[in-house]
Design an enzyme around this catalytic site. Structure first.
Site, mmCIF file in Angstrom:
data_model
loop_
_atom_site.group_PDB
_atom_site.id
_atom_site.type_symbol
_atom_site.label_atom_id
_atom_site.label_comp_id
_atom_site.label_asym_id
_atom_site.label_seq_id
_atom_site.Cartn_x
_atom_site.Cartn_y
_atom_site.Cartn_z
ATOM 1 N N ASP A 9 58.727 -21.709 31.564
ATOM 2 C CA ASP A 9 58.828 -20.369 30.577
ATOM 3 C C ASP A 9 57.999 -19.328 31.589
ATOM 4 O OD1 ASP A 9 56.106 -20.983 30.067
ATOM 5 O OD2 ASP A 9 56.522 -21.081 27.876
ATOM 6 N N HIS A 10 57.684 -18.207 30.675
ATOM 7 C CA HIS A 10 56.912 -17.127 31.166
ATOM 8 C C HIS A 10 55.597 -17.603 31.632
ATOM 9 C CE1 HIS A 10 56.445 -17.164 27.184
ATOM 10 N NE2 HIS A 10 55.304 -16.491 27.105
ATOM 11 N N CYS A 66 54.640 -24.455 31.850
ATOM 12 C CA CYS A 66 54.430 -23.268 30.787
ATOM 13 C C CYS A 66 53.012 -22.862 30.867
ATOM 14 C CB CYS A 66 54.627 -23.926 29.390
ATOM 15 S SG CYS A 66 53.725 -25.146 28.762
ATOM 16 N N GLY A 67 52.359 -22.285 29.820
ATOM 17 C CA GLY A 67 50.969 -21.649 30.048
ATOM 18 C C GLY A 67 50.007 -22.839 30.316
ATOM 19 N N THR A 68 49.914 -24.098 29.523
ATOM 20 C CA THR A 68 48.937 -25.113 29.734
ATOM 21 C C THR A 68 49.915 -26.260 30.363
ATOM 22 O OG1 THR A 68 49.407 -25.843 27.478
ATOM 23 C CG2 THR A 68 47.770 -24.189 28.006
ATOM 24 N N GLY A 71 52.853 -27.789 25.769
ATOM 25 C CA GLY A 71 53.971 -27.556 25.014
ATOM 26 C C GLY A 71 55.379 -27.855 25.618
ATOM 27 N N HIS A 99 50.946 -45.557 38.116
ATOM 28 C CA HIS A 99 50.860 -46.519 36.764
ATOM 29 C C HIS A 99 51.941 -46.274 35.909
ATOM 30 C CE1 HIS A 99 46.384 -47.230 37.888
ATOM 31 N NE2 HIS A 99 47.184 -47.693 38.827
ATOM 32 N N ASN A 100 52.242 -45.073 35.610
ATOM 33 C CA ASN A 100 53.193 -44.586 34.623
ATOM 34 C C ASN A 100 54.804 -44.587 34.868
ATOM 35 O OD1 ASN A 100 50.423 -42.742 33.931
ATOM 36 N ND2 ASN A 100 50.863 -44.467 32.944
ATOM 37 N N ARG A 110 48.404 -20.981 33.484
ATOM 38 C CA ARG A 110 47.201 -20.476 33.134
ATOM 39 C C ARG A 110 46.000 -21.525 33.261
ATOM 40 N NH1 ARG A 110 50.404 -18.710 28.041
ATOM 41 N NH2 ARG A 110 51.524 -16.953 28.933
ATOM 42 N N ARG A 133 51.913 -55.094 36.852
ATOM 43 C CA ARG A 133 51.422 -55.151 35.565
ATOM 44 C C ARG A 133 51.774 -53.910 34.776
ATOM 45 N NH1 ARG A 133 47.326 -53.098 38.842
ATOM 46 N NH2 ARG A 133 45.867 -51.504 37.983
ATOM 47 N N HIS A 134 51.898 -52.705 35.434
ATOM 48 C CA HIS A 134 52.192 -51.560 34.745
ATOM 49 C C HIS A 134 53.716 -51.584 34.178
ATOM 50 C CE1 HIS A 134 48.722 -50.265 36.805
ATOM 51 N NE2 HIS A 134 49.173 -50.447 37.941
ATOM 52 N N ARG A 137 53.807 -52.481 30.429
ATOM 53 C CA ARG A 137 53.471 -51.539 29.530
ATOM 54 C C ARG A 137 54.398 -50.289 29.334
ATOM 55 N NH1 ARG A 137 48.138 -52.086 33.095
ATOM 56 N NH2 ARG A 137 46.999 -53.610 31.670
#
Length: 149
Positions: A9-10, A66-68, A71, A99-100, A110, A133-134, A137
């Site tokens: 996004d912006h 996005c900003g952080t 979202g 791991h994930n 930002r 092991r991952h 999960r």
């Protein structure tokens, strides 16, 4: 050659050019889902576009911004089969792949600089899923996702 979906996004637009150029330098083919300028747009639209491209197999991986990063990651994670992680440093980037097996990462325009975004993308893109092991999960996460439907 891995195909990587990119969207923002912006608030994340400030990182996008550097992310795209970094991915291309690493040998990836990039599909850009927008946005294409700093005019205000809604992050769920871009999180969903990237996530659907990855979930469908059209692209192998994705980067959303996005900003952080929060979202747009929430939006991406609503798509079945997506494991999107907000990443703010190279250690997180490496481990979320190790791991994930995160198939999408989310960055915040930002929160981090374009230089940091470049290093994060390199660390994530070049890391390998360790399995073992991952996997147990990840299978548990998949069961939770299936139960929610």
């Amino acid at each position: 050659m891995k195909k990587v979906a990119v969207g923002c996004d912006h608030g994340g637009f400030v990182l996008k050019d550097r992310v795209v150029s970094t991915l291309k330098a690493l040998g990836a083919e990039v599909e850009d889902f927008g946005c294409f300028d700093e005019n205000s747009v809604d992050y769920p639209e871009y999180g969903e576009k990237v996530a659907r491209a990855v979930a469908s197999g059209r692209c192998e991986l994705g980067v959303v911004m996005c900003g952080t990063g929060i979202g747009i990651s929430i939006s991406a994670n609503k798509v079945r089969g997506i494991r999107c992680a907000v990443v703010t440093n190279t250690y997180m980037a490496k481990l979320t792949k190790n791991h994930n097996n995160a198939n999408i990462i989310a960055l915040g325009g930002r929160v981090i600089t374009p230089d940091e975004a470049e290093e994060i993308v390199k660390a994530w893109f070049t890391a390998e899923y360790e399995g073992g092991r991952h996997q147990r999960r990840l299978d548990m996460i998949t069961r939770i996702e299936e139960d929610a439907r």
